[in-house]
Design a protein around this motif. Structure first.
Motif, PDB file in Angstrom:
ATOM      1  N   ALA A 122       0.837  -1.204   0.000  1.00  0.00           N
ATOM      2  CA  ALA A 122       0.000   0.000   0.000  1.00  0.00           C
ATOM      3  C   ALA A 122       0.871   1.252   0.000  1.00  0.00           C
ATOM      4  O   ALA A 122       0.638   2.184  -0.779  1.00  0.00           O
ATOM      5  N   HIS A 123       1.882   1.269   0.867  1.00  0.00           N
ATOM      6  CA  HIS A 123       2.756   2.431   0.959  1.00  0.00           C
ATOM      7  C   HIS A 123       3.446   2.700  -0.376  1.00  0.00           C
ATOM      8  O   HIS A 123       3.463   3.839  -0.852  1.00  0.00           O
ATOM      9  N   LEU A 124       4.009   1.679  -0.984  1.00  0.00           N
ATOM     10  CA  LEU A 124       4.740   1.889  -2.233  1.00  0.00           C
ATOM     11  C   LEU A 124       3.810   2.303  -3.365  1.00  0.00           C
ATOM     12  O   LEU A 124       4.202   3.086  -4.242  1.00  0.00           O
ATOM     13  N   THR A 125       2.579   1.819  -3.345  1.00  0.00           N
ATOM     14  CA  THR A 125       1.607   2.240  -4.354  1.00  0.00           C
ATOM     15  C   THR A 125       1.280   3.718  -4.180  1.00  0.00           C
ATOM     16  O   THR A 125       1.302   4.493  -5.148  1.00  0.00           O
ATOM     17  N   VAL A 126       0.986   4.131  -2.963  1.00  0.00           N
ATOM     18  CA  VAL A 126       0.704   5.541  -2.681  1.00  0.00           C
ATOM     19  C   VAL A 126       1.916   6.394  -3.059  1.00  0.00           C
ATOM     20  O   VAL A 126       1.783   7.427  -3.717  1.00  0.00           O
ATOM     21  N   HIS A 127       3.089   5.958  -2.669  1.00  0.00           N
ATOM     22  CA  HIS A 127       4.332   6.683  -2.967  1.00  0.00           C
ATOM     23  C   HIS A 127       4.497   6.868  -4.478  1.00  0.00           C
ATOM     24  O   HIS A 127       4.774   7.976  -4.953  1.00  0.00           O
ATOM     25  N   GLY A 128       4.290   5.795  -5.224  1.00  0.00           N
ATOM     26  CA  GLY A 128       4.432   5.867  -6.674  1.00  0.00           C
ATOM     27  C   GLY A 128       3.418   6.783  -7.326  1.00  0.00           C
ATOM     28  O   GLY A 128       3.747   7.539  -8.247  1.00  0.00           O
ATOM     29  N   VAL A 129       2.164   6.737  -6.858  1.00  0.00           N
ATOM     30  CA  VAL A 129       1.132   7.619  -7.411  1.00  0.00           C
ATOM     31  C   VAL A 129       1.502   9.077  -7.152  1.00  0.00           C
ATOM     32  O   VAL A 129       1.362   9.927  -8.034  1.00  0.00           O
ATOM     33  N   LEU A 130       1.982   9.378  -5.966  1.00  0.00           N
ATOM     34  CA  LEU A 130       2.370  10.761  -5.667  1.00  0.00           C
ATOM     35  C   LEU A 130       3.498  11.227  -6.587  1.00  0.00           C
ATOM     36  O   LEU A 130       3.498  12.374  -7.040  1.00  0.00           O
ATOM     37  N   HIS A 131       4.429  10.337  -6.896  1.00  0.00           N
ATOM     38  CA  HIS A 131       5.463  10.689  -7.875  1.00  0.00           C
ATOM     39  C   HIS A 131       4.837  11.012  -9.231  1.00  0.00           C
ATOM     40  O   HIS A 131       5.222  11.979  -9.882  1.00  0.00           O
ATOM     41  N   LEU A 132       3.864  10.211  -9.651  1.00  0.00           N
ATOM     42  CA  LEU A 132       3.205  10.452 -10.939  1.00  0.00           C
ATOM     43  C   LEU A 132       2.479  11.798 -10.956  1.00  0.00           C
ATOM     44  O   LEU A 132       2.276  12.379 -12.016  1.00  0.00           O
ATOM     45  N   ALA A 162      10.789  16.278   0.609  1.00  0.00           N
ATOM     46  CA  ALA A 162      10.731  14.947   1.211  1.00  0.00           C
ATOM     47  C   ALA A 162       9.846  14.958   2.456  1.00  0.00           C
ATOM     48  O   ALA A 162       9.007  14.068   2.636  1.00  0.00           O
ATOM     49  N   VAL A 163      10.010  15.962   3.288  1.00  0.00           N
ATOM     50  CA  VAL A 163       9.198  16.080   4.509  1.00  0.00           C
ATOM     51  C   VAL A 163       7.723  16.203   4.144  1.00  0.00           C
ATOM     52  O   VAL A 163       6.867  15.525   4.730  1.00  0.00           O
ATOM     53  N   ALA A 164       7.417  17.038   3.162  1.00  0.00           N
ATOM     54  CA  ALA A 164       6.017  17.226   2.745  1.00  0.00           C
ATOM     55  C   ALA A 164       5.442  15.950   2.135  1.00  0.00           C
ATOM     56  O   ALA A 164       4.304  15.573   2.432  1.00  0.00           O
ATOM     57  N   MET A 165       6.224  15.279   1.292  1.00  0.00           N
ATOM     58  CA  MET A 165       5.734  14.070   0.644  1.00  0.00           C
ATOM     59  C   MET A 165       5.505  12.961   1.677  1.00  0.00           C
ATOM     60  O   MET A 165       4.489  12.273   1.639  1.00  0.00           O
ATOM     61  N   GLU A 166       6.435  12.794   2.605  1.00  0.00           N
ATOM     62  CA  GLU A 166       6.279  11.773   3.639  1.00  0.00           C
ATOM     63  C   GLU A 166       5.064  12.060   4.520  1.00  0.00           C
ATOM     64  O   GLU A 166       4.337  11.141   4.898  1.00  0.00           O
ATOM     65  N   ALA A 167       4.835  13.317   4.849  1.00  0.00           N
ATOM     66  CA  ALA A 167       3.667  13.673   5.661  1.00  0.00           C
ATOM     67  C   ALA A 167       2.374  13.352   4.917  1.00  0.00           C
ATOM     68  O   ALA A 167       1.421  12.826   5.508  1.00  0.00           O
ATOM     69  N   LEU A 168       2.335  13.645   3.622  1.00  0.00           N
ATOM     70  CA  LEU A 168       1.153  13.332   2.818  1.00  0.00           C
ATOM     71  C   LEU A 168       0.946  11.828   2.742  1.00  0.00           C
ATOM     72  O   LEU A 168      -0.174  11.337   2.928  1.00  0.00           O
ATOM     73  N   GLU A 169       2.014  11.068   2.500  1.00  0.00           N
ATOM     74  CA  GLU A 169       1.902   9.606   2.469  1.00  0.00           C
ATOM     75  C   GLU A 169       1.366   9.083   3.794  1.00  0.00           C
ATOM     76  O   GLU A 169       0.473   8.220   3.814  1.00  0.00           O
ATOM     77  N   THR A 170       1.905   9.598   4.889  1.00  0.00           N
ATOM     78  CA  THR A 170       1.496   9.144   6.218  1.00  0.00           C
ATOM     79  C   THR A 170       0.015   9.411   6.455  1.00  0.00           C
ATOM     80  O   THR A 170      -0.704   8.550   6.983  1.00  0.00           O
TER      81      THR A 170
END
Length: 152
Positions: free
Chosen positions: A110-120, A131-139
């Protein structure tokens, strides 16, 4: 939310790999979390270590299999399509990382899917502030799915 078209391809045996229904749930959670409201199309290909390594080498110059690769769509100027790109997730790397990190495999997928979509969608983690903003959004997105902070 608008329509999400998701294509999931399995280039590995499906045992132990999440279903396309799970991927759809995670993709839609990422799109909601990133506040994307327009129609979206993407594909996810689940690969083995050989294909993952070749893609990482050919596109990033790194000669090892990595967990997730995201390829943003490069559309010609003026072309308006819902396509955001393609993701590749390397099944053996996901399994190994989950075991090494003491995480449930399902949660790591789930985490890697969310992470990949955010990259897209244009998010990145090269610069510390991003990185801080992206990690907070993923979390936040993962918490909405009942999944613990993967960075804790």
């Amino acid at each position: 939310m608008s329509t999400t078209t998701l294509h999931v391809g399995y280039a590995v045996p499906r045992a132990g790999i999440p279903s396309s229904t799970s991927f759809r749930c995670w993709v839609e959670a990422a799109l909601r979390g990133a506040k994307r409201r327009k129609a979206t199309e993407l594909s996810i290909r689940i690969v083995d270590a050989g294909e993952g390594r070749a893609l990482n080498r050919d596109y990033r110059g790194k000669d090892y299999a990595t967990n997730v690769l995201s390829f943003e769509a490069e559309l010609p100027p003026g072309m308006k399509l819902p396509l955001i790109g393609d993701m590749v997730i390397c099944a053996p790397v996901v399994a190994r990382e989950a075991a090494e990190q003491g995480k449930r495999a399902h949660d790591h997928w789930a985490h890697l899917t969310v992470h990949g979509v955010l990259h897209l969608l244009g998010h990145d983690h090269i610069v510390e502030a991003e990185a801080v903003a992206m990690e907070a959004l993923e979390t936040r997105i993962l918490a909405g799915l009942g999944i613990a902070d993967p960075y804790a």
